[in-house]
Structure formats: C-alpha cells, structure tokens
Motif scaffolding. Structure first.
Motif, short mmCIF file in Angstrom:
data_model
loop_
_atom_site.label_atom_id
_atom_site.label_comp_id
_atom_site.label_asym_id
_atom_site.label_seq_id
_atom_site.Cartn_x
_atom_site.Cartn_y
_atom_site.Cartn_z
N TYR A 1 -2.44 5.13 -7.91
CA TYR A 1 -2.37 4.81 -6.48
C TYR A 1 -1.29 5.73 -5.91
CZ TYR A 1 -4.31 0.82 -8.89
OH TYR A 1 -5.07 0.05 -9.73
N ALA A 2 -1.70 6.68 -5.10
CA ALA A 2 -0.74 7.68 -4.63
C ALA A 2 -0.98 8.02 -3.18
CB ALA A 2 -0.90 8.95 -5.47
N SER A 3 0.11 8.30 -2.47
CA SER A 3 -0.02 8.80 -1.08
C SER A 3 0.84 10.04 -0.94
CB SER A 3 0.43 7.73 -0.08
OG SER A 3 -0.45 6.65 -0.13
N GLN B 1 -0.82 -2.05 -6.23
CA GLN B 1 -0.73 -2.35 -4.80
C GLN B 1 -1.29 -3.76 -4.56
OE1 GLN B 1 -1.58 1.64 -2.41
NE2 GLN B 1 -3.39 1.01 -3.54
N ILE C 1 -4.68 8.41 -2.11
CA ILE C 1 -5.70 8.72 -3.13
C ILE C 1 -5.66 7.66 -4.23
CG2 ILE C 1 -6.46 10.44 -4.84
CD1 ILE C 1 -5.26 12.58 -3.02
N GLY C 2 -6.81 7.07 -4.48
CA GLY C 2 -6.91 6.10 -5.57
C GLY C 2 -7.85 6.68 -6.62
N LYS D 1 -1.97 -4.82 -1.37
CA LYS D 1 -2.91 -4.75 -0.23
C LYS D 1 -3.44 -3.33 -0.09
CE LYS D 1 -1.07 -8.48 2.58
NZ LYS D 1 -0.10 -8.79 3.62
N GLY D 2 -4.01 -2.82 -1.19
CA GLY D 2 -4.55 -1.46 -1.16
C GLY D 2 -5.66 -1.37 -0.12
N ARG D 3 -5.63 -0.30 0.66
CA ARG D 3 -6.62 -0.14 1.73
C ARG D 3 -7.64 0.93 1.37
NH1 ARG D 3 -1.90 0.20 5.17
NH2 ARG D 3 -2.29 2.37 5.71
N ILE E 1 -10.46 8.61 -1.07
CA ILE E 1 -9.38 9.22 -0.28
C ILE E 1 -9.34 8.53 1.08
CG2 ILE E 1 -8.49 11.37 0.74
CD1 ILE E 1 -10.17 12.93 -1.25
N LEU E 2 -8.17 8.08 1.45
CA LEU E 2 -7.98 7.48 2.78
C LEU E 2 -6.99 8.35 3.54
CD1 LEU E 2 -8.38 5.02 4.71
CD2 LEU E 2 -6.36 4.02 3.64
N SER F 1 0.86 -1.18 0.00
CA SER F 1 0.00 0.00 0.00
C SER F 1 0.91 1.24 0.00
CB SER F 1 -0.87 -0.03 1.26
OG SER F 1 -1.25 1.27 1.62
N THR F 2 0.58 2.21 -0.82
CA THR F 2 1.41 3.43 -0.84
C THR F 2 1.30 4.16 0.51
OG1 THR F 2 -0.42 4.59 -1.92
CG2 THR F 2 1.37 3.81 -3.35
N ASN F 3 0.16 4.01 1.21
CA ASN F 3 0.05 4.63 2.54
C ASN F 3 1.06 4.00 3.49
OD1 ASN F 3 -2.15 6.18 1.64
ND2 ASN F 3 -3.21 5.97 3.59
N ASP G 1 -15.95 10.72 -1.04
CA ASP G 1 -15.93 9.88 -2.24
C ASP G 1 -16.12 10.80 -3.44
OD1 ASP G 1 -15.75 7.54 -0.87
OD2 ASP G 1 -17.87 7.01 -1.08
N ARG H 1 -11.42 2.98 2.96
CA ARG H 1 -11.98 3.42 4.25
C ARG H 1 -12.73 2.27 4.89
NH1 ARG H 1 -15.90 7.13 3.64
NH2 ARG H 1 -15.68 7.85 5.76
C1 BTN Z 1 -11.91 4.70 -0.03
O1 BTN Z 1 -12.26 3.68 0.58
O2 BTN Z 1 -12.72 5.35 -0.69
C2 BTN Z 1 -10.49 5.17 0.04
C3 BTN Z 1 -9.63 4.46 -0.98
C4 BTN Z 1 -8.19 4.93 -0.96
C5 BTN Z 1 -7.31 4.11 -1.87
C6 BTN Z 1 -5.93 4.68 -1.97
S1 BTN Z 1 -4.99 3.96 -3.27
C7 BTN Z 1 -3.55 4.74 -2.69
C8 BTN Z 1 -3.59 4.68 -1.18
N1 BTN Z 1 -3.01 3.46 -0.69
C9 BTN Z 1 -3.92 2.67 -0.10
O3 BTN Z 1 -3.68 1.55 0.38
N2 BTN Z 1 -5.12 3.26 -0.12
C10 BTN Z 1 -5.06 4.57 -0.74
#
Ligand code: BTN
Length: 338
Positions: free
Chosen positions: A137-139, A117, A210-211, A119-121, A192-193, A93-95, A181, A123
């Motif tokens: 995919y950016a943080s 990613q 931000i995805g 394991k992109g996360r 946005i997370l 995950s970039t976060n 959203d 909310r």
């Molecule tokens: C949401 O649930 O709406 C938020 C999604 C956020 C996704 C982005 S992708 C880049 C960054 N790294 C992650 O793991 N999550 C955020």
C-alpha cells in the motif's frame, strides 16, 4: 547519520548470503561486537532470518514478510535512491497521509508506505481491502505545476511502466486494462488511484496511490474475490521479497514521473500500451454520459481515450469510467437481431 540497522542490513544484503564478520560490522558502526549481536537479535525479533557462526560472522537467511522500514531504506540506499519516504504501520489510507504531508508543506517527491490500511480507497468510491500485510500500500506525492491539459496521460503512463516492471523485472505476466487496472489472467493484481488538487491553471498536488497484491494467499479468499483478483505470488507460484518490490516501486514511479513531466513519454507509452493492452481486440461495453457504447477495443488515442470500433466501422472514444469485457464476438453485447 544512517540508522545502525540500515548499515547492518546493507552490509548483509551486499554480502549476498555470504557471512559478514561481526568485527567488521562493529568497526564500521563504531560499536562493540556485543552491540552488533544485540542489534542482530533485534532484527531477528522483527522477522529477519539471521544465521550466526563463530569465527565467520552473520548472514541473512530470510526477510520479514511485511514492510520493514529499515530494509526498504537499505534497498533504496543500495540502489542509489534518495527518495524521501514515510513508513507507517497502520493508516486509514496512504493517500490521506500523503495529502496531510503535502498540506503541511513537505518537500516533494515523497512516498508513504504502510503495512496496512483501515480505510483503503479504490477508484469510483470503492473500498480497497488492505489488512493483509503481505501486500503493498503506497502513495507517491508530487507538485507538478503543469497545466491540467498536460497531465491527461500520466496515470496511463504510470500504469504501463508498472506493467513493464512486473513483466521485465519480476518476470511475471501482467497486462493493463484501460484505464489503469493491472491484471494477470484477467484478474486484478494492482490498482492505481490518482488524486490531484488543481489551482486555476496548474496541477498543484498530485498523489498516486498504488495497491499491489504481492504475497496474498488467494486460496484463502472468498470465491467472489478469487474470481476477480490475484497476487504476484499466486501467478509466480512463489512468495516475493516485498521490501525489495517496495524499493523498486519507489524507483519505478519516481523515474516515470520525472520522465513524464520532462515530456519524455511518447511514443513509448503507445508502444507499451500495444504490448500490454488487456483489451486489444476484445468487445467491450463503455459509456459516454448516458449513452452505452459497445465496440471492439483498438487501443488509446493521444489523450488516453479508449478507442472502440463499432459494428458500422466508425470509431468512438471513451474518456472516463470503466469498461466491461464481453467475448471476442461483438454480438454477445448487442441486442439479438431477428
Ligand atoms: C483501484 O480501485 O483500482 C485503485 C486502488 C488503489 C489502492 C491504493 S492502496 C494505497 C493507496 N491508498 C489508498 O487508500 N488507495 C491507494
């Protein structure tokens, strides 16, 4: 010392689809014309379209369909940006990467961009599907040092600035659905997370993940996904230059952050919210603790709470969580009256 490929890419981009002479590039880089040719062959292998014509030189005819570090750097340089960014082909995950860099003491602001990613996360503990390299995919990492009470609006502020970017710069329709959203035609385009580390009275670290669904081909998505999500390419009917969008995103986010910490966000946040509010006038269901509240959405207050007008005319505030949308008719969510 700028990377050779960044210098070449900047020259080709600046030429705006016109030819750039091999001699000129060789002179600028202090290498031979054969050396220039070899670099351009390498760029072709990376997915760039490069046309070469004897006595005229080279011109750019296409860009790679996923994030290319040197191309993002070239775009950032051309836009005069100095923002530090880290590029990774694949990360969990970039976060998480941004978190590690902050813990190692990296100077802020900085951005982390990845092609995919594992394991992109999202909310609320959800997963963010991130294997499509056509998406962003950016943080972004900051150390605001402000009391948490002064940070309550920052995620909403980022959201409306992203919405404005998509509408004004990309000329594509997007709206904000409280709290953050970004949707188009009711389908999710961008999430946005925001994750913060708070010391006793200061927000020490802040990461915006931000995805953005940029070039995903929604026609290949499972029906359940296609019903709730979309991409910029789908709404615009054409693919976008993802590397240009990435560089512009870096600028939009860093500028929005600077303005927020300088206190320069009101009244603009309310104007933009009213302009792009996806919920305005709709009947929505939210919750406050265990209580379920149904009302007509009336925008946000000065703390970023969602305002709901109830049937009896009173206004309730929703602080956190998510809301679901009914129809324009309040009765659709309320128990039937006899
Ligand atoms: C949401 O649930 O709406 C938020 C999604 C956020 C996704 C982005 S992708 C880049 C960054 N790294 C992650 O793991 N999550 C955020």
């Amino acid at each position: 010392m700028p990377d050779t490929d960044v210098v070449i890419l900047k020259a080709l981009l600046q030429a705006n689809s016109n030819f750039v002479s091999g001699n000129l590039l060789a002179g600028e880089l202090g290498i031979s014309r054969v050396g220039v040719w070899a670099r351009l062959e390498k760029l072709r292998e990376e997915g760039f379209g490069v046309e070469a014509i004897r006595h005229r030189g080279y011109r750019l005819t296409g860009e790679p369909p996923s994030i290319n570090e040197n191309l993002v750097r070239a775009y950032l340089d051309l836009g005069g940006s100095k923002t530090d960014f880290i590029f990774r082909r694949e990360v969990e995950s970039t976060n998480t990467e941004a978190e590690k860099e902050l813990a190692d003491g990296r100077k802020t602001p900085f951005a982390v961009l990845a092609q995919r990613q594992t394991k992109g996360r999202g909310r609320m503990g959800r997963q963010w599907h991130s294997m499509d390299e056509g998406n962003l995919y950016a943080s972004f990492a900051f150390r605001p040092q402000l009391p948490p009470a002064q940070m309550t609006m920052i995620t909403l502020w980022m959201g409306v600035q992203l919405c404005r970017y998509i509408n004004e710069r990309l000329s594509l329709p997007a709206q904000i659905k409280w709290p953050n959203d970004i949707v188009s035609g009711g389908k999710k385009l961008c999430g946005i997370l925001a994750e913060a580390r708070i010391d006793s009275d200061r927000t020490r670290d802040l990461i915006f993940g931000i995805g953005i669904n940029v070039n995903s081909d929604c026609t290949g998505w499972p029906a359940e996904t296609a019903a709730v999500a979309t991409s910029l390419a789908s709404i615009g009917g054409r693919p976008l230059r993802i590397n240009l969008v990435a560089a512009e995103l870096v600028e939009v986010v860093c500028r929005a952050y600077e303005r927020y910490v300088a206190g320069d966000y009101a009244p603009e946040i309310f104007e933009l919210w009213n302009r792009y509010d996806a919920l305005a006038g709709l009947v929505v269901r939210g919750s406050k603790g265990r209580e379920e509240i149904v009302g007509t959405a009336k925008g946000i207050d000065e703390h970023g709470n969602l305002l709901l007008a109830l049937e009896d005319g009173s206004i309730r505030r929703i602080q956190a969580g998510e809301v679901s949308i009914g129809t324009k008719n309040l009765a659709s969510f309320l128990p039937a009256k006899n």
